[in-house]
Design an enzyme around this catalytic site. Structure first.
Site, PDB file in Angstrom:
ATOM      1  N   ASP A   5       0.854  -1.187   0.000  1.00  0.00           N
ATOM      2  CA  ASP A   5       0.000   0.000   0.000  1.00  0.00           C
ATOM      3  C   ASP A   5       0.894   1.243   0.000  1.00  0.00           C
ATOM      4  O   ASP A   5       2.121   1.139  -0.043  1.00  0.00           O
ATOM      5  CB  ASP A   5      -0.982  -0.019   1.173  1.00  0.00           C
ATOM      6  CG  ASP A   5      -0.300  -0.021   2.536  1.00  0.00           C
ATOM      7  OD1 ASP A   5       0.887   0.378   2.632  1.00  0.00           O
ATOM      8  OD2 ASP A   5      -0.950  -0.411   3.511  1.00  0.00           O
ATOM      9  N   SER A   6       0.292   2.405   0.035  1.00  0.00           N
ATOM     10  CA  SER A   6       1.078   3.637  -0.064  1.00  0.00           C
ATOM     11  C   SER A   6       2.048   3.786   1.110  1.00  0.00           C
ATOM     12  O   SER A   6       3.157   4.290   0.937  1.00  0.00           O
ATOM     13  CB  SER A   6       0.160   4.853  -0.161  1.00  0.00           C
ATOM     14  OG  SER A   6      -0.711   4.902   0.937  1.00  0.00           O
TER      15      SER A   6
END
Length: 81
Positions: free
Chosen positions: A40-41
């Protein structure tokens, strides 16, 4: 830091990715995408920070969106070193 060839650079990036993403470095290839690793980010920010520290370089924020695979990270780092 002395210049690395592409294979050495890949090995070092793969090692950092493996540590950051909690996967086996042996399973990684230049074509491995971060999406396939379920990154994920937050994971990507941690990874970029680790790469910047490992390679004593800075990666421009506007270049981050171009990093989709380990090979992309290697290409970007090779331009910065």
């Amino acid at each position: 830091m002395e210049a690395m060839d592409r294979n050495e650079l890949f090995d070092k990036v793969a090692e950092t990715v493996a540590e950051t993403m909690n996967v086996d470095a042996e399973d990684l290839t230049p074509e491995t995408t971060f999406e396939s690793l379920s990154a994920d980010s937050i994971d990507l920010i941690e990874l970029v920070t680790a790469l910047e520290e490992d390679f004593d370089t800075a990666i421009d924020d506007d270049r981050l969106t171009s990093i989709k695979s380990i090979g992309d990270a290697v290409d970007l780092l090779s331009q910065n070193l």
